[in-house]
Design a protein around this motif. Structure first.
Motif, short mmCIF file in Angstrom:
data_model
loop_
_atom_site.label_atom_id
_atom_site.label_comp_id
_atom_site.label_asym_id
_atom_site.label_seq_id
_atom_site.Cartn_x
_atom_site.Cartn_y
_atom_site.Cartn_z
N UNK A 181 -17.24 -1.94 -31.69
CA UNK A 181 -18.23 -2.87 -31.15
C UNK A 181 -17.57 -3.95 -30.29
N UNK A 182 -16.35 -4.32 -30.64
CA UNK A 182 -15.68 -5.37 -29.86
C UNK A 182 -15.33 -4.89 -28.45
N UNK A 183 -14.94 -3.61 -28.34
CA UNK A 183 -14.67 -3.07 -27.00
C UNK A 183 -15.92 -3.18 -26.13
N UNK A 184 -17.08 -2.84 -26.69
CA UNK A 184 -18.33 -2.87 -25.93
C UNK A 184 -18.71 -4.30 -25.55
N UNK A 185 -18.56 -5.23 -26.50
CA UNK A 185 -18.89 -6.64 -26.24
C UNK A 185 -17.95 -7.21 -25.17
N UNK A 186 -16.68 -6.90 -25.25
CA UNK A 186 -15.72 -7.40 -24.25
C UNK A 186 -16.05 -6.85 -22.86
N UNK A 187 -16.50 -5.60 -22.82
CA UNK A 187 -16.89 -4.99 -21.54
C UNK A 187 -18.09 -5.72 -20.94
N UNK A 227 -19.01 -8.82 -21.62
CA UNK A 227 -18.58 -10.18 -21.29
C UNK A 227 -17.86 -10.20 -19.95
N UNK A 228 -17.01 -9.21 -19.71
CA UNK A 228 -16.26 -9.12 -18.44
C UNK A 228 -17.21 -8.94 -17.26
N UNK A 229 -18.42 -8.41 -17.52
CA UNK A 229 -19.41 -8.18 -16.47
C UNK A 229 -20.31 -9.40 -16.25
N UNK A 230 -20.03 -10.49 -16.98
CA UNK A 230 -20.81 -11.71 -16.79
C UNK A 230 -21.92 -11.92 -17.81
N UNK A 231 -22.07 -10.98 -18.75
CA UNK A 231 -23.11 -11.12 -19.79
C UNK A 231 -22.66 -12.18 -20.80
N UNK A 232 -23.57 -13.06 -21.18
CA UNK A 232 -23.22 -14.10 -22.15
C UNK A 232 -24.13 -14.09 -23.39
N UNK A 233 -25.23 -13.34 -23.33
CA UNK A 233 -26.14 -13.26 -24.48
C UNK A 233 -26.09 -11.84 -25.04
N UNK A 234 -25.47 -11.71 -26.21
CA UNK A 234 -25.28 -10.40 -26.83
C UNK A 234 -26.33 -10.23 -27.94
N UNK A 235 -27.18 -9.22 -27.79
CA UNK A 235 -28.27 -8.98 -28.74
C UNK A 235 -27.96 -7.71 -29.52
N UNK A 236 -27.74 -7.87 -30.81
CA UNK A 236 -27.40 -6.72 -31.67
C UNK A 236 -28.65 -6.29 -32.43
N UNK A 253 -12.34 -1.87 -12.31
CA UNK A 253 -12.86 -2.86 -13.26
C UNK A 253 -13.66 -2.20 -14.38
N UNK A 254 -13.94 -2.96 -15.46
CA UNK A 254 -14.71 -2.38 -16.57
C UNK A 254 -16.03 -1.76 -16.07
N UNK A 255 -16.46 -0.69 -16.76
CA UNK A 255 -17.61 0.10 -16.30
C UNK A 255 -18.87 -0.75 -16.13
N UNK A 256 -19.17 -1.64 -17.09
CA UNK A 256 -20.38 -2.45 -16.95
C UNK A 256 -20.28 -3.40 -15.75
N UNK A 257 -19.09 -3.86 -15.45
CA UNK A 257 -18.91 -4.70 -14.26
C UNK A 257 -19.23 -3.91 -12.99
N UNK A 258 -18.77 -2.66 -12.95
CA UNK A 258 -19.11 -1.78 -11.82
C UNK A 258 -20.62 -1.66 -11.67
N UNK A 259 -21.30 -1.52 -12.81
CA UNK A 259 -22.75 -1.32 -12.78
C UNK A 259 -23.50 -2.57 -12.36
N UNK A 260 -23.02 -3.73 -12.79
CA UNK A 260 -23.64 -5.00 -12.39
C UNK A 260 -23.53 -5.16 -10.86
#
Length: 288
Positions: free
Chosen positions: A37-43, A45-54, A139-146
């Motif tokens: 889960x930490x790998x996913x959250x860090x990914x 966060x690197x894409x600019x997300x600051x609100x993590x909803x679990x 860059x991290x995959x979610x950053x590419x997607x953003x």
């Protein structure tokens, strides 16, 4: 229109990893030295997300504990002068990151899990990250997607080519190729048989979705396996909005399977700054 919120559906039972997941969430299984889960959250966060909803279920408290402050541990490390370890512990949840937890009372599928977070998302675009899929990219995959979302201002699905015999494991997309990496999607099918698959492009566990998808999920019948499928919600969204598929740059490890989980551990251990060199030597000398 920034992507500032991400949903992590973590209510699954992790039955494929029993007995390891009998008393701990599969998302807390470590790959080298960090839980999935930490790998996913860090990914995110690197894409600019600051609100993590679990979106959690029962027995998922360790995830909440992991992203909480651990006062006793921090004090002990500080008193022992272990500054580097203290920084590692504190880096798990940066000060500008917010963690919110919502319960999925029944395991009714991925679409239902996403729907559980609707009130917290409101009328904003949002990311969905499946921790089972450990994605490594630069860059991290979610950053590419953003970055793709900023260009297209429409829902983006991460896709990869999958073997024909594996189409039953994925949502499969088809459409019109716009460029080398982007496709304008006109069809998406959940877990089709190889002979029914419209292509071999499978959706990996990363999405950026517009809030219009909530209406589609809420008003659709149960899909494959009697579950409320996210894929069906996206198929409904296609009738109203553009949806794009993006071939990401990077590698995905299917850590929902034991084989993929072991591959991730070995490959990430080999890339690890401290462990890599010694581990590589160990593998070379291993008599198999």
């Amino acid at each position: 229109m920034l992507v500032n919120k991400a949903i992590f559906p973590v209510a699954g039972l992790g039955t494929r990893f029993l007995p390891a997941t009998k008393a701990q969430p599969k998302e807390m299984l470590p790959v080298v030295d960090k839980p999935l889960i930490q790998y996913a959250v860090e990914e995110a966060y690197a894409a600019g997300v600051r609100e993590m909803i679990f979106v959690t279920g029962r027995h998922k408290r360790p995830i909440e504990d992991h992203f909480d402050m651990t006062f006793e541990l921090e004090v002990a490390l500080e008193q022992a002068g272990k500054q580097e370890l203290l920084e590692v512990v504190r880096s798990v949840k940066p000060d500008d990151m917010e963690c919110i937890y919502v319960r999925q009372a029944q395991a009714l599928g991925l679409g239902h899990a996403v729907l559980c977070a609707q009130r917290l998302i409101g009328n904003n675009p949002f990311a969905v990250l499946l921790a089972d899929d450990l994605m490594v990219g630069d860059p991290p995959v979610m950053q590419q997607m953003v970055e793709q979302f900023a260009e297209w201002r429409a829902s983006i699905l991460a896709v990869q080519e999958v073997p024909a015999e594996h189409t039953r494991r994925y949502g499969i997309v088809a459409g019109t190729q716009i460029n080398e990496r982007v496709m304008d999607v006109n069809r998406i099918v959940e877990k089709p048989a190889p002979e029914d698959a419209p292509s071999r492009l499978g959706v990996a566990g990363r999405y950026i979705l517009t809030p219009g998808v909530f209406h589609e999920i809420a008003n659709q019948p149960r899909g494959v396996g009697g579950e409320i499928q996210l894929t069906d919600g996206i198929a409904g969204l296609l009738r109203r909005e553009k949806v794009f598929a993006y071939r990401y740059e990077g590698k995905r490890y299917d850590c929902g399977s034991k084989e993929g989980f072991l591959q991730a551990n070995i490959e990430l251990a080999l890339q690890h700054e401290e462990l890599g060199k010694g581990f590589r030597e160990y593998l070379k000398n291993l008599e198999i």
